[in-house]
Design a protein around this motif. Structure first.
Motif, PDB file in Angstrom:
ATOM      1  N   ALA B 252       0.807  -0.979  -0.129  1.00  0.00           N
ATOM      2  CA  ALA B 252      -0.020  -0.066  -0.129  1.00  0.00           C
ATOM      3  C   ALA B 252       0.852   1.099   0.097  1.00  0.00           C
ATOM      4  N   LEU B 253       0.385   2.029  -0.757  1.00  0.00           N
ATOM      5  CA  LEU B 253       1.265   3.468  -0.649  1.00  0.00           C
ATOM      6  C   LEU B 253       0.217   4.556  -0.341  1.00  0.00           C
ATOM      7  N   GLU B 254       0.969   4.955   0.797  1.00  0.00           N
ATOM      8  CA  GLU B 254       0.268   6.129   1.637  1.00  0.00           C
ATOM      9  C   GLU B 254      -0.468   7.351   0.821  1.00  0.00           C
ATOM     10  N   GLY B 255      -1.859   7.668   0.887  1.00  0.00           N
ATOM     11  CA  GLY B 255      -2.224   8.739   0.130  1.00  0.00           C
ATOM     12  C   GLY B 255      -2.442   8.618  -1.262  1.00  0.00           C
ATOM     13  N   HIS B 256      -1.970   7.496  -1.836  1.00  0.00           N
ATOM     14  CA  HIS B 256      -1.994   7.038  -3.162  1.00  0.00           C
ATOM     15  C   HIS B 256      -2.676   5.905  -3.596  1.00  0.00           C
ATOM     16  N   PRO B 257      -3.570   5.736  -4.418  1.00  0.00           N
ATOM     17  CA  PRO B 257      -4.099   4.344  -5.027  1.00  0.00           C
ATOM     18  C   PRO B 257      -3.029   3.862  -5.821  1.00  0.00           C
ATOM     19  N   LEU B 258      -3.011   2.523  -5.975  1.00  0.00           N
ATOM     20  CA  LEU B 258      -1.959   1.968  -6.914  1.00  0.00           C
ATOM     21  C   LEU B 258      -2.800   1.548  -8.055  1.00  0.00           C
ATOM     22  N   VAL B 259      -2.626   2.153  -9.422  1.00  0.00           N
ATOM     23  CA  VAL B 259      -3.447   1.888 -10.369  1.00  0.00           C
ATOM     24  C   VAL B 259      -2.979   0.814 -11.374  1.00  0.00           C
ATOM     25  N   LEU B 260      -3.446  -0.404 -10.990  1.00  0.00           N
ATOM     26  CA  LEU B 260      -2.841  -1.563 -11.670  1.00  0.00           C
ATOM     27  C   LEU B 260      -3.091  -1.514 -13.348  1.00  0.00           C
ATOM     28  N   ILE B 261      -2.020  -1.715 -14.004  1.00  0.00           N
ATOM     29  CA  ILE B 261      -2.170  -1.563 -15.410  1.00  0.00           C
ATOM     30  C   ILE B 261      -1.694  -3.118 -16.078  1.00  0.00           C
ATOM     31  N   ALA B 262      -0.886  -3.650 -15.161  1.00  0.00           N
ATOM     32  CA  ALA B 262      -0.373  -5.233 -15.924  1.00  0.00           C
ATOM     33  C   ALA B 262      -0.084  -6.217 -14.704  1.00  0.00           C
ATOM     34  N   THR B 263      -0.447  -7.439 -15.083  1.00  0.00           N
ATOM     35  CA  THR B 263      -0.178  -8.406 -13.913  1.00  0.00           C
ATOM     36  C   THR B 263       0.805  -9.464 -14.673  1.00  0.00           C
ATOM     37  N   ASP B 264       1.888  -9.876 -13.845  1.00  0.00           N
ATOM     38  CA  ASP B 264       2.626 -11.031 -14.347  1.00  0.00           C
ATOM     39  C   ASP B 264       3.133 -11.019 -15.800  1.00  0.00           C
ATOM     40  N   GLY B 265       3.551  -9.474 -16.132  1.00  0.00           N
ATOM     41  CA  GLY B 265       4.189  -9.132 -17.106  1.00  0.00           C
ATOM     42  C   GLY B 265       3.267  -9.011 -18.689  1.00  0.00           C
ATOM     43  N   ARG B 266       2.044  -9.062 -18.073  1.00  0.00           N
ATOM     44  CA  ARG B 266       0.994  -8.868 -19.281  1.00  0.00           C
ATOM     45  C   ARG B 266      -0.185  -7.627 -18.884  1.00  0.00           C
ATOM     46  N   ALA B 267      -0.421  -6.755 -19.983  1.00  0.00           N
ATOM     47  CA  ALA B 267      -1.259  -5.693 -19.853  1.00  0.00           C
ATOM     48  C   ALA B 267      -2.587  -6.216 -19.468  1.00  0.00           C
ATOM     49  N   ILE B 268      -3.428  -5.563 -18.670  1.00  0.00           N
ATOM     50  CA  ILE B 268      -4.876  -5.932 -18.282  1.00  0.00           C
ATOM     51  C   ILE B 268      -5.694  -4.775 -19.269  1.00  0.00           C
ATOM     52  N   GLY B 269      -6.985  -5.186 -19.349  1.00  0.00           N
ATOM     53  CA  GLY B 269      -7.901  -4.457 -20.308  1.00  0.00           C
ATOM     54  C   GLY B 269      -8.015  -2.919 -19.851  1.00  0.00           C
ATOM     55  N   THR B 270      -8.365  -2.627 -18.723  1.00  0.00           N
ATOM     56  CA  THR B 270      -8.695  -1.166 -18.144  1.00  0.00           C
ATOM     57  C   THR B 270      -7.560  -1.102 -17.099  1.00  0.00           C
ATOM     58  N   PRO B 271      -7.474   0.135 -16.641  1.00  0.00           N
ATOM     59  CA  PRO B 271      -6.725   0.401 -15.416  1.00  0.00           C
ATOM     60  C   PRO B 271      -7.446   0.156 -14.253  1.00  0.00           C
ATOM     61  N   GLU B 272      -7.071  -0.416 -13.049  1.00  0.00           N
ATOM     62  CA  GLU B 272      -7.807  -0.469 -11.998  1.00  0.00           C
ATOM     63  C   GLU B 272      -7.124  -0.266 -10.865  1.00  0.00           C
ATOM     64  N   PRO B 273      -7.733   1.115 -10.131  1.00  0.00           N
ATOM     65  CA  PRO B 273      -7.027   1.491  -8.920  1.00  0.00           C
ATOM     66  C   PRO B 273      -7.160   0.587  -7.702  1.00  0.00           C
ATOM     67  N   LEU B 274      -6.259   0.523  -6.660  1.00  0.00           N
ATOM     68  CA  LEU B 274      -6.328  -0.692  -5.695  1.00  0.00           C
ATOM     69  C   LEU B 274      -5.662   0.150  -4.627  1.00  0.00           C
ATOM     70  N   GLU B 275      -6.304  -0.073  -3.318  1.00  0.00           N
ATOM     71  CA  GLU B 275      -5.837   0.469  -2.068  1.00  0.00           C
ATOM     72  C   GLU B 275      -4.551  -0.514  -1.560  1.00  0.00           C
ATOM     73  N   GLU B 276      -4.714  -1.795  -2.056  1.00  0.00           N
ATOM     74  CA  GLU B 276      -3.776  -2.606  -1.532  1.00  0.00           C
ATOM     75  C   GLU B 276      -3.556  -3.813  -2.617  1.00  0.00           C
ATOM     76  N   LEU B 277      -2.288  -4.185  -2.892  1.00  0.00           N
ATOM     77  CA  LEU B 277      -1.850  -5.075  -3.812  1.00  0.00           C
ATOM     78  C   LEU B 277      -0.920  -6.193  -3.141  1.00  0.00           C
ATOM     79  N   LEU B 278      -1.601  -7.431  -3.102  1.00  0.00           N
ATOM     80  CA  LEU B 278      -0.959  -8.738  -2.741  1.00  0.00           C
ATOM     81  C   LEU B 278      -0.095  -9.229  -3.535  1.00  0.00           C
ATOM     82  N   LEU B 279       1.293  -9.615  -3.429  1.00  0.00           N
ATOM     83  CA  LEU B 279       2.316  -9.824  -4.213  1.00  0.00           C
ATOM     84  C   LEU B 279       2.879 -10.969  -3.925  1.00  0.00           C
TER      85      LEU B 279
END
Lengths: 172, 499
Positions: B252-279
């Motif tokens: 998690a990044l303080e004050g900022h959503p993490l806007v997901l654009i790719a998972t495991d080396g491949r782009a996703i269809g549309t950006p998705e803002p996340l409060e948290e990201l489990l890796l």
């Protein structure tokens, strides 16, 4: 069943007597005292000390520890529970010492793959602790015997106030 | 293809390195005692030129430089993590691996869609101590652009080598990088890796091989709490790789959503803002961060996460820990987020469903994997005929000579991954990416490409995979690499002819 070292006889006998009483109260089908034997004879066929062990249904190694304890003269009641953390909390097991199963013996908590020899020493010396623990699941500890290897591990004693000290090291 | 080179005196800190350092007196004087014995550090980035990537990685032991960290760290070209490898879709890749360790090693090109055979992503290759192997393959012109991972995959030693320091990021440039909003972002590759303490005593507190080793030192690109500059109005593209042995990061990044654009080396269809990201180990994610908050500093955190119930939880793991610090510097005209990325196609309906049950148990029968797992481990016999305690898929520990799953090239299958264990298992499939269909019976909200998926303790995850382009033998396994080394791996045979 491993024989009890003779040098530990007197203290251990008192434990036997207490646990024998407990076993009878609990109605366990255990031959506590074999006939009219002398003290030495009673020590060579020890009464089975009751242990209650709690584990989750899916864990693949807790049963190995239960077998190890049974093979070393303990009468283990193997209980599958849904809420293991609640039991650890009730017995005062510090979170960072957690393993996969938790047991009770004569008011002491046993956390994880504690060797039976350490449990016997605990019952013999009765230190002022809440219990002893082997955190995690070290390869090569009782119930975790593996051809992949053997990890050294430390048995840790803990108190109700969360003080932690070394109880024994394996290998020593 | 494995050609032993002249045998070196392989010592923890080789004499060859000493010679090199002494030939550079200026360097010799500047460095502290331990460093003086280490090889000079190679370039931070190795890139392809004119459609050809000629790369060399030298695996060796080097003196550790992290305060409170291990005295010895395993490195590629003197670096842990290794240099960033940067190639383009369509490139011819030639990578020479020199093994200056005192044990065998090899490479896995985690996430690349290349042949699992010959000089490709062939994890059945072994490079002996002192040996050299040339990996060579061509990336397809339409190979997805993304973040991939190069690390050792020597069964029985993978965890030792990765936990010891080996591994690095590989970036493939291509389609995603050409989307204008993405291209405008400032890019930062962040390799997340934890290291043991100098004493290594954390293992005695239970975080050993069964749980998967974690170290208390959390680093980003080998540094503790580096700064990540961002301009007010700017866009930062964080390219995250979990190169740890077993640690799972809840980011998690303080004050900022993490806007997901790719998972495991491949782009996703549309950006998705996340409060948290489990890796989980082996997973990657690209996220965009907008510099649209009050200028200042903001911590990139990893939040408490329990991957093995209550086991192996250090006190430090029960509070948020800082990985890096975002620092505002300068101002630019506000950059927008992209609105669409690259569509993720729907896979064909599966021809069949297979079930994989993951767990740990006593193995009583057979000699599965024994001779391999024993290598370098110094294990003792169990006297029970099998491996004894270890990890299994469908009741069997890894055996390299046994094919566990045979599929047809060109087919599509569903795999139901059942975690019947008290610990999490990140499941990784080589060569072909998959899509997660459902978790615990609930359909996934967005289609994404994945090559590693976290299957939490007690959870069931359904994935769909199309076996495309490359026949041959490869593997699937738990990417908690201690679990992989302790048996949680299976052999996949893809039957067919390459077109």
């Amino acid at each position: 069943m491993s024989p009890i070292p003779l040098r530990r006889l007197p203290g251990f006998l008192s434990v036997l007597i207490r646990s024998g009483a407990l076993a009878l109260v609990a109605g366990a089908a255990v031959a506590v005292v074999a006939g009219s034997g002398s003290l030495a004879a009673r020590a060579s066929t020890p009464a089975q000390i009751p242990v209650t062990s709690y584990r989750s249904a899916s864990c693949g190694c807790c049963k190995g520890w239960v077998q190890h304890m049974r093979a070393n003269g303990f009468a283990v009641r193997d209980v599958v529970v849904a809420d293991l953390p609640a039991i650890k909390q009730r017995l005062g097991v510090p979170t960072r010492l957690s393993s996969c199963h938790t047991a009770e013996v004569e008011g002491f908590a046993l956390e994880g793959h504690v060797p039976a020899a350490d449990v016997k020493r605990l019952l013999h010396s009765r230190p002022a602790v809440a219990g002893i623990a082997v955190p995690g699941m070290p390869l090569g500890s009782p119930g975790m015997e593996s051809a992949y290897g053997k990890e050294p591990f430390t048995v840790l004693a803990f108190t109700r106030t969360g003080a932690i000290s070394s109880f024994s090291r394996h290998p020593q | 293809m494995t050609t032993p080179m002249r045998r070196r005196q392989v010592l923890g800190l080789g004499f060859a390195a000493l010679g090199t350092a002494m030939a550079a007196p200026a360097l010799w004087r500047r460095l502290p005692r331990f460093d003086a014995l280490a090889e000079p550090t190679g370039a931070a980035t190795l890139a392809s030129h004119g459609g050809v990537a000629d790369l060399e990685l030298v695996a060796q032991s080097s003196a550790g430089t992290l305060p409170g960290g291990p005295r010895e760290v395993l490195t590629y070209n003197g670096r842990s993590p290794g240099p960033l490898l940067e190639v383009k879709a369509g490139d011819e890749v030639r990578l020479r691996l020199r093994n200056r360790l005192d044990q065998p090693t090899n490479l896995h090109f985690h996430g690349l869609h290349i042949p699992p055979t010959g000089t490709g992503d062939n994890v059945f290759l072994t490079v002996p101590p002192g040996g050299t192997t040339d990996y060579a393959f061509r990336l397809a012109k339409d190979h997805p652009a993304g973040l991939f991972y190069v690390h050792p995959h020597q069964h029985g030693l993978s965890a030792d080598q990765v936990f010891g320091g080996l591994g690095g990021a590989l970036v493939v440039r291509g389609d995603l990088d050409r989307i204008p909003e993405v291209a405008a972002a400032r890019e930062s590759v962040l390799v997340l890796k934890d290291y043991a303490s100098t004493s290594g005593e954390e293992a005695a507190m239970g975080v050993g091989r069964m749980l998967g080793r974690e170290g208390p030192l959390l680093t980003v690109n080998g540094t503790i709490n580096p700064e990540l500059p961002v301009a007010s109005g700017g866009l930062l593209r964080l390219r995250l790789l979990n190169a740890s042995n077993a640690r799972i990061y809840r980011l998690a990044l303080e004050g900022h959503p993490l806007v997901l654009i790719a998972t495991d080396g491949r782009a996703i269809g549309t950006p998705e803002p996340l409060e948290e990201l489990l890796l989980a180990p082996g997973e990657r994610a690209d996220v965009l961060v907008q510099g649209n908050q009050s200028p200042g500093t903001y911590r990139l955190l990893t939040l408490p996460y329990r991957r093995s119930g209550h086991m192996g939880i250090a006190d430090a793991d029960q509070v948020p820990q800082t990985l890096a610090t975002l620092r505002y510097a300068g101002t630019v005209a506000p950059l927008p987020l992209p609105t669409t990325l690259i569509p993720v196609p729907v896979l064909p309906e599966p021809e069949r469903t297979r079930r994989f049950v993951l767990g740990h148990a006593m193995e009583m029968g057979g000699m599965g994997g024994m001779k391999y797992a024993m290598g370098g481990m110094g294990g003792g016999g169990t006297g029970m005929g099998g491996m004894g305690m270890g990890f299994q898929i469908n009741g069997q520990a890894f055996e390299p000579d046994r094919i566990d799953t045979r599929v047809r090239l060109g087919s599509t299958e569903d795999w139901l991954l059942v975690n019947d264990d008290v610990m999490d298992h990140p499941f990784h499939l080589h060569v072909n990416p998959f899509q997660v269909i459902s978790r615990a019976g609930r359909p996934e909200s967005q289609r994404r490409w994945k090559d590693t998926v976290l299957v939490r303790a007690g959870e069931e995850v359904r994935i769909r995979v199309a076996f495309r382009d490359f026949p041959g033998r490869t593997v699937y396994h738990c990417h908690n690499l201690d679990h992989e080394d302790l048996g949680l791996m299976g052999v996949l045979q893809i039957d067919g002819q390459a077109s």
